[in-house]
Design an enzyme around this catalytic site. Sequence first.
Site, mmCIF file in Angstrom:
data_model
loop_
_atom_site.group_PDB
_atom_site.id
_atom_site.type_symbol
_atom_site.label_atom_id
_atom_site.label_comp_id
_atom_site.label_asym_id
_atom_site.label_seq_id
_atom_site.Cartn_x
_atom_site.Cartn_y
_atom_site.Cartn_z
ATOM 1 N N ASP A 197 42.498 40.564 28.977
ATOM 2 C CA ASP A 197 41.336 41.340 28.522
ATOM 3 C C ASP A 197 40.046 40.550 28.764
ATOM 4 O O ASP A 197 39.260 40.314 27.849
ATOM 5 C CB ASP A 197 41.489 41.698 27.052
ATOM 6 C CG ASP A 197 42.747 42.504 26.799
ATOM 7 O OD1 ASP A 197 42.638 43.721 26.577
ATOM 8 O OD2 ASP A 197 43.853 41.927 26.845
ATOM 9 N N ASP A 224 43.798 44.239 31.967
ATOM 10 C CA ASP A 224 42.395 44.478 31.622
ATOM 11 C C ASP A 224 41.517 43.371 32.201
ATOM 12 O O ASP A 224 41.114 42.438 31.512
ATOM 13 C CB ASP A 224 42.204 44.595 30.105
ATOM 14 C CG ASP A 224 42.681 45.939 29.576
ATOM 15 O OD1 ASP A 224 43.218 46.736 30.362
ATOM 16 O OD2 ASP A 224 42.524 46.183 28.368
ATOM 17 N N TYR A 227 36.960 45.410 33.439
ATOM 18 C CA TYR A 227 36.307 46.392 32.556
ATOM 19 C C TYR A 227 35.228 47.176 33.300
ATOM 20 O O TYR A 227 34.191 47.511 32.749
ATOM 21 C CB TYR A 227 35.732 45.710 31.311
ATOM 22 C CG TYR A 227 36.791 45.386 30.289
ATOM 23 C CD1 TYR A 227 36.970 46.168 29.161
ATOM 24 C CD2 TYR A 227 37.650 44.314 30.469
ATOM 25 C CE1 TYR A 227 37.959 45.888 28.237
ATOM 26 C CE2 TYR A 227 38.653 44.030 29.560
ATOM 27 C CZ TYR A 227 38.790 44.820 28.446
ATOM 28 O OH TYR A 227 39.775 44.550 27.534
ATOM 29 N N ASN A 281 45.350 49.074 30.560
ATOM 30 C CA ASN A 281 44.809 50.435 30.478
ATOM 31 C C ASN A 281 43.443 50.562 31.141
ATOM 32 O O ASN A 281 43.078 51.639 31.629
ATOM 33 C CB ASN A 281 44.729 50.890 29.018
ATOM 34 C CG ASN A 281 43.923 49.948 28.156
ATOM 35 O OD1 ASN A 281 44.275 48.780 28.010
ATOM 36 N ND2 ASN A 281 42.842 50.436 27.563
ATOM 37 N N HIS A 373 45.438 49.027 17.974
ATOM 38 C CA HIS A 373 46.648 49.226 18.790
ATOM 39 C C HIS A 373 47.944 49.017 18.005
ATOM 40 O O HIS A 373 48.992 48.747 18.590
ATOM 41 C CB HIS A 373 46.624 48.321 20.020
ATOM 42 C CG HIS A 373 45.401 48.478 20.862
ATOM 43 N ND1 HIS A 373 45.059 49.682 21.449
ATOM 44 C CD2 HIS A 373 44.425 47.594 21.200
ATOM 45 C CE1 HIS A 373 43.929 49.527 22.132
ATOM 46 N NE2 HIS A 373 43.514 48.281 21.978
ATOM 47 N N VAL A 401 45.199 43.632 22.421
ATOM 48 C CA VAL A 401 44.519 43.364 21.151
ATOM 49 C C VAL A 401 43.586 42.180 21.376
ATOM 50 O O VAL A 401 44.019 41.122 21.831
ATOM 51 C CB VAL A 401 45.520 43.055 20.033
ATOM 52 C CG1 VAL A 401 44.786 42.684 18.744
ATOM 53 C CG2 VAL A 401 46.440 44.248 19.799
#
Length: 578
Positions: A197, A224, A227, A281, A373, A401
């Site tokens: 992320d 991820d 972004y 995602n 989540h 997360v």
Amino acid sequence: MKNFAPWIPVSICLVLTRILVTESRIPTTLEGPFPPVTRRFDPSLRRGSDDLPMNHPRLKKNVTSNFPEQIALAISSPTSMWVSWVTGDAQIGSNVKPLDPSKVASEVWCGKKSGKYTKLQRGVSTVYNQLYPFEGLLNYTSGIIHHVRLDGLEPGTKYFYKCGDSSFPAMSEEHSFETLPIPSPNAYPSRIAVIGDLGLTSNTTTTIDHLIQNDPSMILMVGDLSYANQYLTTGGKGAPCFSCAFPDAPIRETYQPRWDGWGRFMEPLTSRVPMMVIEGNHEIEPQVSGITFQSYVTRFAVPSKESDSGSNFYYSFDAGGVHLIMLGAYVDYNATGAQYAWLKKDLRKVDRTVTPWLVAAWHPPWYNSYSSHYQEFECMRQEMEALLYQYGVDIVFTGHVHAYERMNRVFNYTLDPCGPVYITVGDGGNIEKVDVEHADDPGKCPSAGDNIPEIGGVCHINFSSGPAKGQFCWNEQPEWSAFRESSFGHGILEVVNSTYALWTWHRNQDIYEEDSHGDQIYIVRQPELCFSTLSSSVNHTLPTTLSPVSHCHSMVHSLALPFLGVFSLLMSLCVIVH
């Protein structure tokens, strides 16, 4: 004298363990399960930071015409490496015209000595489009994306290389990389970095700068990445809620130039250290005609053919004595599907006498005590967890997360000494800020209608036993959650030998402190205990006798563990002397 040789390493270990130990103690998983610990978020710290602008020095394009940029490495096999890069100019607007990949060659020149290249290999190139034929939304077509597979490399060897098109000439500057050791129970990557992320914020910069200081030999990127779908195309700043910012948008637009900025931002690291990615995602990026994941599948080379998966969404590879499995949470994971069949086949082929460590990674966590989540991918857990347990997976890394959490060994929400150690590191520093609320905090338990996955079903459950019996959330930190903290950072896995691996989580706020970390533990495998208790249908081959190193290893554990520095020294000397 040779009759006494097996006892030499043992003697050295016994002598060394008598040295006065003054360093900090590092726990091991053998001491677990641990009482749950929460380090609460410090409200004096900012929860996040803004996205870096496209004109930031680390995001700007610094080459012209057909010269390579966004250079990145990925492992293909112990004797081969993928080299990827981009040439030409991407376009964004209402009318875009794709570049012709055939106009620029894909070449990599490499050799063992700087400036002396003995090998030339050619590869493939392509472009992709991200199309939104709606008023007010912008189409995109990429630069030319090149992928070359360097074959015939020697394991554990440093190579120098240039990439590009020598006919222009338009070649990159010289870069270098070191291949990983061949699969063996006695050889491991020095440091495996784990990040998730990430995004492109000021916190991202801190994470990557700290990671570079820790000098990894390979990187696991657990989803991820850029972004690009969280970048507000009309304002130049991050938008934590696209639907809020664009309530009338007919489709969720992504700002694809962020991918190019991300590739430039990462190049100083990825041009010399292989990065293994898996989709999250934020890589879905839907466009017209139901097309998804176009950026992800086009920009990144992964060993899908090499591992017989045939899919960029799940694959496996070896890194010394570690077999790593990358799973896709945003494609079919059901027991009747292709991914499950491939996973079962891949696990059956693993020889634990050659690659003792079995590590898995995917994007969304199965075990998660944060409100964000919470139980989102319970369906995936119910489909796949028993299979991973059956084959003795040691560690699982996930993201999603935006915080850190390490679990006690667990299987089916029950503490189990043979379950994997699950670790969530979705704390790379993205625009959505760090998660601070826990599902067991008063009033913070999500409703069963929350946390719906973007792809896949919903299988939320109430716990059937223990302190949370009959409830959707626990009333206290779950017993399977050993440690959690809401901070940005990254992790480093250092495999010491076939039994011990040191896991260290580095917090961003500790970057300027020497040897600082937020969490540290030795993860210890127990094949003699766990393989005998797992399903008899699994063909786990184990050594029938312990080597002198194993005897030494056991003695050091009982006499010296777990003291920082001294333990690592003892293990190294045991192996070296043997």
